[in-house]
Every structure is written in C-alpha cells, then in structure tokens.
Design a protein around this motif. Structure first.
Motif, PDB file in Angstrom:
ATOM      1  N   GLU A   1       4.733   8.466  -8.367  1.00  0.00           N
ATOM      2  CA  GLU A   1       3.964   9.704  -8.540  1.00  0.00           C
ATOM      3  C   GLU A   1       2.565   9.564  -7.943  1.00  0.00           C
ATOM      4  N   ALA A   2       1.908   8.425  -8.208  1.00  0.00           N
ATOM      5  CA  ALA A   2       0.584   8.189  -7.636  1.00  0.00           C
ATOM      6  C   ALA A   2       0.662   8.034  -6.119  1.00  0.00           C
ATOM      7  N   ALA A   3       1.748   7.445  -5.640  1.00  0.00           N
ATOM      8  CA  ALA A   3       1.924   7.280  -4.194  1.00  0.00           C
ATOM      9  C   ALA A   3       1.983   8.630  -3.494  1.00  0.00           C
ATOM     10  N   ALA A   4       2.714   9.589  -4.080  1.00  0.00           N
ATOM     11  CA  ALA A   4       2.813  10.925  -3.479  1.00  0.00           C
ATOM     12  C   ALA A   4       1.438  11.579  -3.381  1.00  0.00           C
ATOM     13  N   LYS A   5       0.645  11.431  -4.434  1.00  0.00           N
ATOM     14  CA  LYS A   5      -0.700  12.012  -4.423  1.00  0.00           C
ATOM     15  C   LYS A   5      -1.605  11.310  -3.413  1.00  0.00           C
ATOM     16  N   ALA A   6      -1.492   9.999  -3.333  1.00  0.00           N
ATOM     17  CA  ALA A   6      -2.316   9.253  -2.380  1.00  0.00           C
ATOM     18  C   ALA A   6      -1.940   9.601  -0.940  1.00  0.00           C
ATOM     19  N   LEU A   7      -0.658   9.694  -0.663  1.00  0.00           N
ATOM     20  CA  LEU A   7      -0.203  10.063   0.677  1.00  0.00           C
ATOM     21  C   LEU A   7      -0.687  11.465   1.041  1.00  0.00           C
ATOM     22  N   SER A   8      -0.592  12.383   0.095  1.00  0.00           N
ATOM     23  CA  SER A   8      -1.051  13.748   0.345  1.00  0.00           C
ATOM     24  C   SER A   8      -2.551  13.784   0.613  1.00  0.00           C
ATOM     25  N   ALA A   9      -3.323  13.013  -0.164  1.00  0.00           N
ATOM     26  CA  ALA A   9      -4.770  12.970   0.044  1.00  0.00           C
ATOM     27  C   ALA A   9      -5.110  12.382   1.409  1.00  0.00           C
ATOM     28  N   ALA A  10      -4.399  11.333   1.800  1.00  0.00           N
ATOM     29  CA  ALA A  10      -4.656  10.697   3.093  1.00  0.00           C
ATOM     30  C   ALA A  10      -4.322  11.638   4.247  1.00  0.00           C
ATOM     31  N   MET A  11      -3.166  12.297   4.159  1.00  0.00           N
ATOM     32  CA  MET A  11      -2.755  13.197   5.227  1.00  0.00           C
ATOM     33  C   MET A  11      -3.630  14.437   5.282  1.00  0.00           C
ATOM     34  N   GLY A  12      -4.192  14.838   4.155  1.00  0.00           N
ATOM     35  CA  GLY A  12      -5.061  16.007   4.133  1.00  0.00           C
ATOM     36  C   GLY A  12      -6.495  15.710   4.516  1.00  0.00           C
ATOM     37  N   SER A  13      -6.809  14.443   4.713  1.00  0.00           N
ATOM     38  CA  SER A  13      -8.166  14.046   5.092  1.00  0.00           C
ATOM     39  C   SER A  13      -8.344  14.152   6.608  1.00  0.00           C
ATOM     40  N   SER A  14      -9.543  13.866   7.071  1.00  0.00           N
ATOM     41  CA  SER A  14      -9.818  13.863   8.510  1.00  0.00           C
ATOM     42  C   SER A  14      -9.714  12.469   9.111  1.00  0.00           C
ATOM     43  N   CYS A  15      -8.929  11.594   8.470  1.00  0.00           N
ATOM     44  CA  CYS A  15      -8.821  10.198   8.913  1.00  0.00           C
ATOM     45  C   CYS A  15      -7.847  10.006  10.076  1.00  0.00           C
ATOM     46  N   GLU A  16      -7.095  11.045  10.445  1.00  0.00           N
ATOM     47  CA  GLU A  16      -6.165  10.980  11.577  1.00  0.00           C
ATOM     48  C   GLU A  16      -5.159   9.842  11.414  1.00  0.00           C
ATOM     49  N   VAL A  17      -4.406   9.909  10.344  1.00  0.00           N
ATOM     50  CA  VAL A  17      -3.395   8.892  10.040  1.00  0.00           C
ATOM     51  C   VAL A  17      -2.233   9.019  11.014  1.00  0.00           C
ATOM     52  N   SER A  18      -1.785   7.900  11.591  1.00  0.00           N
ATOM     53  CA  SER A  18      -0.655   7.933  12.529  1.00  0.00           C
ATOM     54  C   SER A  18       0.597   7.264  11.966  1.00  0.00           C
ATOM     55  N   GLY A  19       0.519   6.783  10.745  1.00  0.00           N
ATOM     56  CA  GLY A  19       1.678   6.196  10.076  1.00  0.00           C
ATOM     57  C   GLY A  19       1.403   6.192   8.587  1.00  0.00           C
ATOM     58  N   ALA A  20       2.365   6.635   7.782  1.00  0.00           N
ATOM     59  CA  ALA A  20       2.150   6.714   6.334  1.00  0.00           C
ATOM     60  C   ALA A  20       3.472   6.446   5.639  1.00  0.00           C
ATOM     61  N   ALA A  21       3.526   5.381   4.844  1.00  0.00           N
ATOM     62  CA  ALA A  21       4.781   4.984   4.209  1.00  0.00           C
ATOM     63  C   ALA A  21       4.532   4.538   2.772  1.00  0.00           C
ATOM     64  N   TYR A  22       5.606   4.589   1.970  1.00  0.00           N
ATOM     65  CA  TYR A  22       5.573   4.061   0.602  1.00  0.00           C
ATOM     66  C   TYR A  22       6.692   3.042   0.476  1.00  0.00           C
ATOM     67  N   LEU A  23       6.338   1.819   0.110  1.00  0.00           N
ATOM     68  CA  LEU A  23       7.280   0.706   0.072  1.00  0.00           C
ATOM     69  C   LEU A  23       7.389   0.166  -1.350  1.00  0.00           C
ATOM     70  N   PRO A  24       8.528   0.337  -2.019  1.00  0.00           N
ATOM     71  CA  PRO A  24       8.718  -0.306  -3.323  1.00  0.00           C
ATOM     72  C   PRO A  24       8.598  -1.829  -3.208  1.00  0.00           C
ATOM     73  N   GLY A  25       8.363  -2.477  -4.329  1.00  0.00           N
ATOM     74  CA  GLY A  25       8.099  -3.913  -4.325  1.00  0.00           C
ATOM     75  C   GLY A  25       9.100  -4.763  -3.569  1.00  0.00           C
ATOM     76  N   PRO A  26      10.422  -4.632  -3.830  1.00  0.00           N
ATOM     77  CA  PRO A  26      11.388  -5.481  -3.126  1.00  0.00           C
ATOM     78  C   PRO A  26      11.369  -5.285  -1.611  1.00  0.00           C
ATOM     79  N   VAL A  27      11.094  -4.061  -1.166  1.00  0.00           N
ATOM     80  CA  VAL A  27      11.018  -3.799   0.275  1.00  0.00           C
ATOM     81  C   VAL A  27       9.732  -4.382   0.851  1.00  0.00           C
TER      82      VAL A  27
END
Length: 403
Positions: free
Chosen positions: A198-224
């Motif tokens: 849940e926190a990951a979804a919010k963090a990803l949304s905040a990053a993509m909505g910023s002016s940081c020009e993200v070119s890659g955004a992923a969420y990786l569970p611990g085992p991965v």
C-alpha cells in the motif's frame, strides 16, 4: 521444398510466401528463434527462417534514424548505437533467458512484431511508438511499404504501428525504420526499502507525479529483491531510476529523496550498479532458471499494482513483482499449471489484461494465451487478418485459435 525455408532478401520472402500459398502450406515466421515459445504453440507446415535477412540498411545519427532488415540481431543494433552515444529508447526486453534460450539472441523484427518494451515504457513508450516506416510482405505474397523517415509521415493507415504487436500474423517484416534517441550519460537509482504494498503504491504515485522525470519505477517484494545483486536487500523495495546529465541527476535525486521522505529512509544505487539492476527487472531475471513454472504478464492500473501483486502471490502461492510504476505485474506460478481462468478473474475487478508468457506447450494449447477479446473486437481483428492474410498462411493460431 524443405520444411525450413531460408530467405535472404525481400524478393526471396515474396517467393517463399507465394510458394506456401500455392502448396496450401502454412508458415512459422521465425527471426532468430528467441521468442518462438511466445504465444500459442505453432501448428505450421514450414518454418520461414529470416536470420539471413539481416543488416542495418540506414543509420543517420544526426537525424536519429535507423533502418534494419527484420532478421538483424538486436545486440548488433544496440552495439552500433552505443558507439554513437544513442539507444533504442523503448528498452526492449530480452525474453531469451526466461524462455530457456540464449541471452541477446533476438532480432529487431521479433522485437517489433511483439511490440516489446522495458522499464522505460513509462517515459518513452513501446516499440510501436518509435516506428517511422516499414517494408513487409503480406500473406497474399505482396510486398508493401508504409511510412518513411520522419515522425509525421502518415497520410493513410499507420501500418507500422499496426504491425507492431501482431506477432507476425498479418505480414512478415522485411525492414523496419525506427527513431533512436541520445543515450543518457548518467543514471542512478533511488531505493525506498522496507515498504508495504500500500505504501509502495503511494510512493510510486508521488514519484511519478513529481517533476523528477523518472525513467524506471518498480516495486520488488523481498524474495525478488534478494535475487538482484545490485540491490543487496532482502526486504521489499521501491526502486526509481533517474537519467540524464550529472548536474540534473544530482538535483533530481535530492528532489526525489524529499518526495520519498514521508515513506521512510532512502538509499541510492550509484551509476556503476544501476544498469545491471534495471536489466534484471527488464528481462525478468528473478524468474529465470525456475524450470517450466508458468509465468504471467499482467497489465493493470498502476495504483492497484503493488497490492494486487501481493494478493496474487498469496492466492496462487507464487511470486510477483511490479514494473511500469505498478502498471505491469510479473507473476510466477508455483508449478506448470497456468490457472488461466482464476488469474484473469482476480485481475478483472482492476481492469487490464493478462498474457501467459511462459508455459508448457500443452498448457499454451489448452488455455487462451492472450486476453480473450470482446466479440466486436474479435470480429474486427478477424477482418484485419483476412485482409492481410486471407489464406491464413502466416503464423495461424499464434495469438488466437482459428485466427
């Protein structure tokens, strides 16, 4: 004629398709073979080998244009571009290792035919978004050309974009023209470890909505995350890539850290290790070497991705991770069974589609590999197929049974 028909130029390609029509045979269109196990298992008479139909026919670095024949190795193209500080901006993933084959063995025709894209899809689009022109041979044994050498060149149907993602069922690409882009001189990855879905979804949304020009955004569970050496983590993590000139990357990194502070502490993967991290995500390397266990590729709303991935992993006793800011979920099943109906039922409330990327031939023959189409769309797709390939010569049934 032998069961394998090898062609080296467009004239030979036209003749091969014409010979198949006259003999009442069907063709398995094959560039270099790295993606032959994508889609439904083939039931064709002859293999159309395009590996000799290779070579870069045009490269103008100043104009950011490249043309190559369909069987040209992607590795050869990427090496040429790298020498001039350029790249295929859609970052095509390499399915070879995931499907049990060799690394870096695919062709540009296969990349375009499957409309592949890696993590940079969120900022630069997929293969079809970089299409400028194409030469191809239809299932009527007719050579045709569409598009040209500039972005705004289409006055009729945009056939290059139509052919991208058609898996060789409409026409065989003899040559494709793409726009290329300058390669960023620097990249870094900002890591937010130890976050819940849940926190990951919010963090990803905040990053993509910023002016940081993200070119890659992923969420990786611990085992991965633990299987990606560059991360050195065994806890869930959000990873965000920043690319560009050094002063810009440094400034955006500081901005990104500020954006992510409400979600926890932040770490940075420096320039030397960052490319390897994103290559692992791009090529689904955490799931390589897992035998014949089925692998799904699910597209959904980015905001739903991390939580949905966690539920899928729990429901099916498998493993997942998210790319494309949560909009792409990779799901590794616990065994060879794809559980297609159950996977698509779990996805349905969130929208999107599910593609069975890896499974045994028997499993791929028994279930819909691609998302089943609504009747209206299926009828339209059938008419498009009939207009390009009325005799059903090219990759029949590769995407959908009876088509």
């Amino acid at each position: 004629m032998t069961d394998v028909v090898k062609v080296a130029d467009e004239a030979g390609l036209v003749e091969a398709v014409r010979a198949a029509i006259e003999a009442g045979k069907t063709l398995d269109v094959c560039g270099r073979g790295s993606k032959r196990d994508l889609g439904r298992p083939g039931q064709t008479d002859w293999t159309l080998d395009l590996s000799a139909l290779a070579g870069v026919t045009l490269y103008e670095p100043e104009e950011l244009i490249l043309s190559a024949k369909g069987g040209t190795p992607v590795a050869e193209i990427e090496a040429m571009l790298k020498e001039r500080g350029q790249m295929l901006a859609f970052e095509p993933l390499d399915y070879g290792p995931l499907l049990g084959g060799a690394e870096a063995a695919g062709s540009i025709g296969g990349v375009v035919a499957c409309n592949l894209a890696g993590p940079r899809r969120i900022s630069h689009g997929a293969a079809r978004d970089h299409a400028l022109g194409a030469r191809a041979v239809s299932g009527r044994a007719e050579a045709f050309k569409s598009g040209g050498r500039v972005v705004k060149n289409v006055t009729g149907y945009d056939l290059p974009r139509l052919l991208a993602g058609s898996y060789g069922t409409l026409a065989v690409l003899s040559e494709f023209t793409l726009k290329v882009l300058p390669r960023p001189p620097m990249e870094e990855t900002v890591v937010l470890p130890g976050v819940s879905p849940e926190a990951a979804a919010k963090a990803l949304s905040a990053a993509m909505g910023s002016s940081c020009e993200v070119s890659g955004a992923a969420y990786l569970p611990g085992p991965v995350a633990a299987r990606i050496p560059e991360l050195k983590l065994d806890v869930p993590a959000v990873v965000l890539r920043l690319e560009g000139f050094e002063p810009s990357v440094r400034a955006r990194r500081a901005m990104m850290i500020s954006v992510l502070m409400p979600f926890g502490g932040v770490e940075v993967v420096e320039t030397a290790a960052s490319p390897g991290l994103w290559a692992s995500i791009r090529d689904v390397r955490p799931f390589v070497g897992t035998g014949a266990r089925a692998v799904w590729r699910l597209s959904t709303a980015p905001a739903a991705g991390p939580a949905l991935a966690a539920r899928l992993a729990e429901q099916f006793k498998g493993e997942t991770f998210c790319d494309w800011a949560g909009g792409l979920i990779w799901l590794l099943m616990p065994g060879e069974a794809s559980e297609a109906d159950k996977v698509r039922a779990a996805l349905a409330p969130h929208g999107g589609h599910a593609t069975l990327v890896r499974a045994t031939s028997a499993e791929r023959a028994a279930v819909p590999v691609f998302q089943p189409m609504e009747p209206t769309l299926a009828a339209l797709t059938q008419r498009v197929k009939a207009s390009f390939d009325p005799m059903g010569v090219l990759n029949p049934g590769r995407m959908y049974a009876g088509m």
